[in-house]
Scaffold this active site. Structure first.
Site, PDB file in Angstrom:
ATOM      1  N   ASP A 181     -15.223   3.616   7.410  1.00  0.00           N
ATOM      2  CA  ASP A 181     -14.175   4.519   6.915  1.00  0.00           C
ATOM      3  C   ASP A 181     -14.748   5.500   5.900  1.00  0.00           C
ATOM      4  O   ASP A 181     -14.391   6.675   5.890  1.00  0.00           O
ATOM      5  CB  ASP A 181     -13.012   3.736   6.307  1.00  0.00           C
ATOM      6  CG  ASP A 181     -11.910   4.681   5.827  1.00  0.00           C
ATOM      7  OD1 ASP A 181     -11.346   5.393   6.679  1.00  0.00           O
ATOM      8  OD2 ASP A 181     -11.650   4.737   4.616  1.00  0.00           O
ATOM      9  N   SER A 219      -7.538   4.390   9.434  1.00  0.00           N
ATOM     10  CA  SER A 219      -8.269   4.381   8.162  1.00  0.00           C
ATOM     11  C   SER A 219      -7.576   3.439   7.163  1.00  0.00           C
ATOM     12  O   SER A 219      -8.205   2.578   6.544  1.00  0.00           O
ATOM     13  CB  SER A 219      -8.326   5.817   7.616  1.00  0.00           C
ATOM     14  OG  SER A 219      -8.635   5.860   6.262  1.00  0.00           O
ATOM     15  N   HIS A 269       0.845  -1.197   0.000  1.00  0.00           N
ATOM     16  CA  HIS A 269       0.000   0.000   0.000  1.00  0.00           C
ATOM     17  C   HIS A 269       0.874   1.239   0.000  1.00  0.00           C
ATOM     18  O   HIS A 269       1.863   1.301   0.723  1.00  0.00           O
ATOM     19  CB  HIS A 269      -0.897  -0.003   1.246  1.00  0.00           C
ATOM     20  CG  HIS A 269      -1.799   1.191   1.331  1.00  0.00           C
ATOM     21  ND1 HIS A 269      -3.015   1.245   0.686  1.00  0.00           N
ATOM     22  CD2 HIS A 269      -1.650   2.373   1.955  1.00  0.00           C
ATOM     23  CE1 HIS A 269      -3.578   2.415   0.925  1.00  0.00           C
ATOM     24  NE2 HIS A 269      -2.775   3.120   1.694  1.00  0.00           N
ATOM     25  N   LYS A 289      -8.779  -0.808   6.120  1.00  0.00           N
ATOM     26  CA  LYS A 289      -9.074  -1.262   4.757  1.00  0.00           C
ATOM     27  C   LYS A 289      -8.192  -2.445   4.369  1.00  0.00           C
ATOM     28  O   LYS A 289      -8.637  -3.373   3.695  1.00  0.00           O
ATOM     29  CB  LYS A 289      -8.902  -0.100   3.775  1.00  0.00           C
ATOM     30  CG  LYS A 289     -10.059   0.882   3.872  1.00  0.00           C
ATOM     31  CD  LYS A 289      -9.869   2.090   2.999  1.00  0.00           C
ATOM     32  CE  LYS A 289      -8.947   3.086   3.648  1.00  0.00           C
ATOM     33  NZ  LYS A 289      -9.030   4.447   3.160  1.00  0.00           N
ATOM     34  N   ARG A 301     -14.366  13.694   8.240  1.00  0.00           N
ATOM     35  CA  ARG A 301     -13.047  14.288   8.516  1.00  0.00           C
ATOM     36  C   ARG A 301     -12.717  15.356   7.483  1.00  0.00           C
ATOM     37  O   ARG A 301     -12.169  16.401   7.804  1.00  0.00           O
ATOM     38  CB  ARG A 301     -11.973  13.202   8.499  1.00  0.00           C
ATOM     39  CG  ARG A 301     -11.991  12.317   9.729  1.00  0.00           C
ATOM     40  CD  ARG A 301     -11.128  11.088   9.519  1.00  0.00           C
ATOM     41  NE  ARG A 301      -9.742  11.407   9.217  1.00  0.00           N
ATOM     42  CZ  ARG A 301      -8.913  10.596   8.568  1.00  0.00           C
ATOM     43  NH1 ARG A 301      -9.320   9.408   8.169  1.00  0.00           N
ATOM     44  NH2 ARG A 301      -7.675  10.959   8.343  1.00  0.00           N
TER      45      ARG A 301
END
Ligand code: URA
Length: 437
Positions: A163, A185, A84, A189, A170
């Site tokens: 999320d 967050s 990621h 995921k 947010r």
């Protein structure tokens, strides 16, 4: 017994106390179910912004969010890995790393995202390959991963609804830039997507979410701590994002660059970062004894063309035109107009503002201002000069690929403004700024 109270939990966080797991669970569950209104969740988020979360609270928040929707079970084959990036400009590393590590025996069932703000998204890049399908049924996804060892798709099903809701809140309550909220967050995921072994590329600098290496390291440590508490194998690599990665920014231009990298033609920074991230993935997968051995193996696979072959197989399995692996420029969409950015003086390139290049590429049509905007796969920027390079007055800094000659010309002037020159030679800064295990 007094019933649980959201006001009480918000007050305790406001006053700097750590919340217990049931408090965090009740807040997340209640918010997703609509029992807790936006104003209470907003107050909680602002309290977290100022007071922070400890590692245990971050893990509880991560798990409460992950469990708010579907949880994918990919099984526990140790070779299954995920990667990621927190988002950068010109970051096409996934397109190089995934086929390379799959060629080394890793298994990569990868869910990727679309572009966010000035940063590009892997799905948008892959969709510039004619025929490439990012929406596979669960059966097709499994079959591709089984046959090829890798597939890259969009998020399917109802993954982490908490999320989606909290992120949107947010965004409008000035609470995005909180390490605890960003870490939970991202990790929620990844955990809901079934990852057990994960390499995180945490970007630091002008073109990244985290402006400094210190902040990025803090975020990296938070995500690794969550991973450890949740039982995942996680390595975070902090990488520089002050100038764009590689030379190409824009969807089809980045795919072409990734293919050339898999053909062994660099650019050097992209290859270096892909090998670095990939080597940690191979170690996590148990396919190499250490990062040095893994790096040497990945370099071999790059030189031998086996990584490129894996890329070709992955593209074909997902319905794409696999000749892109031989002749990217002949297969990918090309923009009708180009213009060159030229240097106003002689010197050495001191900096190239990645954020400004990302925004310029967006304006050319490569990204979305609004969610519903349609992107143009062909447009973007190719840098001719990078930080440390010598340039002469009137020499080429880069090329703009645009929809019209007017946009190309404007883009070229804007690209020139992203360069800062120095009067003497410039030391090229390190790409890897830190590793957190
Ligand atoms: N990326 C995410 O997925 N979440 C954040 O909060 C920030 C960046």
């Amino acid at each position: 017994m007094t019933p649980w109270s959201a006001i009480d939990a918000i007050r305790r966080k406001r006053d700097g106390q750590a919340l217990a797991a049931p408090d965090i669970q009740a807040l997340v569950e209640g918010y997703v179910a609509g029992r807790i209104p936006d104003y209470q969740m907003s107050a909680f988020l602002m309290a977290v912004y100022f007071r922070g979360l400890d590692a245990r609270e971050m893990t509880d928040l991560t798990m409460a969010m992950a469990r708010s929707g579907d949880m994918v079970d990919l099984g526990d084959d140790p070779r299954i890995v995920d990667k990621h990036s927190t988002g950068g400009v010109g970051d096409k590393t996934t397109l190089v790393v995934v086929p390379l590590v799959a060629a080394a025996g890793a298994v990569v069932p990868k869910m990727s995202g679309r572009g966010l703000g000035h940063t590009g998204g892997t799905l948008d890049k892959l969709e510039s390959i004619p025929g490439f399908r990012i929406a596979l049924s669960p059966e097709e996804f499994r079959s591709c991963v089984k046959r090829v060892g890798a597939a890259i798709v969009g998020q399917t099903g109802n993954l982490v609804p908490a999320d989606k809701l909290i992120y949107a809140l947010r965004d409008v309550t000035a609470t995005v830039e909180s390490i605890g909220l960003i870490a939970s967050s991202v990790m929620s995921k990844k955990i809901a997507g079934g990852a057990r072994r994960l390499v995180l590329d945490v970007k630091a600098g002008r073109g990244a979410f985290m402006p400094t290496a210190e902040k990025a390291l803090e975020l990296a440590r938070a995500m690794v701590a969550i991973g450890r508490q949740a039982g995942l194998g996680v390595v975070a690599v902090v990488t520089a994002m002050d100038q764009p990665l590689g030379r190409a920014v824009g969807n089809s231009l980045e795919v072409a660059e990734a293919v050339r990298c898999l053909q062994g033609q660099g650019p050097e920074d992209l290859e270096h970062e892909a090998i670095e991230l990939g080597s940690h993935l191979l170690v996590l997968a148990g396919l190499a004894v250490d990062a040095a051995a893994a790096g040497a193996r990945l370099k071999d696979l790059l030189r031998s063309g086996e990584g490129l072959e894996k890329f070709r197989q992955m593209v074909a399995a997902q319905g794409g035109e696999s000749r892109v692996a031989d002749d990217p420029d002949g297969i990918l969409p090309a923009a009708p107009a180009t213009a060159e950015a030229v240097s106003p003086a002689s010197g050495w390139v001191r900096s190239i503002d990645a954020l400004a290049v990302g925004r310029l590429t967006m304006r050319l049509g490569a990204g979305r201002e609004r969610k519903e905007d349609v992107i143009d796969a062909s447009v973007g920027v190719v840098l001719a000069a990078k930080v440390g390079d010598r340039v002469e007055k009137g020499g080429r800094l880069g090329t703009i690929h645009a929809r019209t000659a007017g946009e190309a010309g404007e883009g070229a002037r804007a690209l020139e403004a992203t360069y800062e020159l120095a009067g003497q030679a410039v030391v090229v800064p390190a790409l890897v700024l830190g590793i957190v295990r």
